[in-house]
Structure formats: structure tokens, C-alpha cells
Design a protein around this motif. Structure first.
Motif, short mmCIF file in Angstrom:
data_model
loop_
_atom_site.label_atom_id
_atom_site.label_comp_id
_atom_site.label_asym_id
_atom_site.label_seq_id
_atom_site.Cartn_x
_atom_site.Cartn_y
_atom_site.Cartn_z
N SER A 50 175.74 55.53 35.73
CA SER A 50 176.12 54.57 36.77
C SER A 50 177.16 53.58 36.23
O SER A 50 178.14 53.27 36.92
N GLU A 51 176.96 53.11 35.01
CA GLU A 51 177.92 52.18 34.40
C GLU A 51 179.27 52.86 34.18
O GLU A 51 180.31 52.23 34.36
N GLU B 68 185.52 53.04 38.58
CA GLU B 68 185.89 52.39 39.84
C GLU B 68 186.77 51.16 39.56
O GLU B 68 187.80 50.97 40.21
N ASN B 69 186.37 50.36 38.59
CA ASN B 69 187.16 49.17 38.24
C ASN B 69 188.54 49.56 37.70
O ASN B 69 189.54 48.93 38.03
N MET B 70 188.57 50.60 36.88
CA MET B 70 189.86 51.07 36.36
C MET B 70 190.76 51.56 37.50
O MET B 70 191.97 51.30 37.50
N LYS C 42 190.67 50.55 40.61
CA LYS C 42 191.13 49.38 41.36
C LYS C 42 192.28 48.70 40.64
O LYS C 42 193.28 48.32 41.26
N LEU C 43 192.15 48.52 39.31
CA LEU C 43 193.21 47.88 38.54
C LEU C 43 194.49 48.72 38.56
O LEU C 43 195.60 48.18 38.68
N THR C 44 194.33 50.03 38.45
CA THR C 44 195.50 50.91 38.50
C THR C 44 196.18 50.81 39.85
O THR C 44 197.42 50.77 39.94
N SER C 45 195.39 50.77 40.91
CA SER C 45 195.95 50.63 42.25
C SER C 45 196.74 49.33 42.38
O SER C 45 197.84 49.31 42.94
#
Length: 155
Positions: A74-75, A81-83, A85-88
Motif C-alpha cells: 500500500s505504501e 501515486e505521489n510521484m 502527481k509530482l511528474t504531472s
């Protein structure tokens, strides 16, 4: 359910007769003094409470292990997911930069197009200066020739 008279364990009424038959068979066998056989019998027939406790311990540890594995997975997904978002966000910033560069390039091209007539005039003037310079060199050479010619006459 009733308890077995010798062992004290609970027995189902239908199984009591079968258990008595097994006990009778065991009584008929000769008693062995071999330690390996006794250890094997003890290992094959541990007390019911021990098995239950071992099963609970095993299930508890397995639950802890699986919880840890699922938490780690899960982590990992949260990190991905965070990566993403940052890439986006980075791509959006790069898009804005590219749009600004494109806009500035169009402005520069328009300014260059506005300066082109002046640049053409500069090129024409440069060519005329080069032609005038050549004419000055020729005039200088001719004047030196004339100077030498008059000097010859004066002598």
C-alpha cells in the motif's frame, strides 16, 4: 458428551466404542523401552492445548506478516501515486514554459521581420562602402604613379 474414564478427554458416544477398541489393541502390544519410540509417540500426539496455542501463535504471526506485506505494498502504491502527481505537475510547468518560449519566439520573429528592411539597407551600405574603398585604393595608386611621374620631370 462424556469423559473417558482413564484419559479424562471428551468423547462422542459413537466414538467411545472405537476408542475402547484402539485402547484394547494398544494394551495387547508389548511395552518397548526404546527412547526413540517414546519420543516419536510424544511428538505425534501432543496435548490438544499445545496445538491450539501453537495454531493461534502461527495465525497471529501470519496475520502480522501479511499485514506488514500489505502495508508495504500500500505504501509503495501511495509513493507511486505521489510521484505521478509530482511528474504531472512538472509536465504542466514545462508546458507553460514551452508556451512562453513559443510566444517569445513569435515576438522575436515579428521584430526581426520589422528590422529586415533596415538590415537590407545596412547590407547595401556595406557593399557601397566596400566599392568606395576599392575606388580609394585605385585613386591612391594612381596618385602615387602621377607623383612619381611629376617627380621624374622635376629632376
Amino acid at each position: 458428551m462424556r469423559r473417558h474414564p482413564r484419559t479424562g478427554s471428551r468423547a462422542v458416544p459413537g466414538m467411545a466404542a472405537a476408542a475402547e477398541g484402539v485402547l484394547a489393541t494398544q494394551r495387547e502390544e508389548p511395552v518397548r523401552d526404546d527412547a526413540a519410540v517414546e519420543t516419536a509417540e510424544e511428538a505425534k500426539e501432543p496435548a490438544e492445548a499445545d496445538i491450539t496455542e501453537l495454531c493461534r501463535d502461527m495465525f497471529s504471526k501470519m496475520a502480522t506478516y501479511l499485514t506488514g506485506e500489505l502495508t508495504a505494498t500500500s505504501e509503495d502504491y501511495k509513493l507511486l501515486e505521489n510521484m505521478n502527481k509530482l511528474t504531472s505537475l512538472k509536465y504542466l510547468e514545462m508546458k507553460d514554459i514551452a508556451i512562453n518560449i513559443s510566444r517569445n519566439l513569435k515576438d522575436l520573429n515579428q521584430k526581426y521581420a520589422g528590422l529586415q528592411p533596415y538590415l537590407d539597407q545596412i547590407n547595401v551600405i556595406e557593399e557601397q562602402v566596400a566599392a568606395l574603398e576599392q575606388a580609394a585604393y585605385k585613386l591612391d595608386a594612381y596618385s602615387k604613379k602621377l607623383g612619381n611621374h611629376f617627380y621624374f620631370f622635376l629632376i
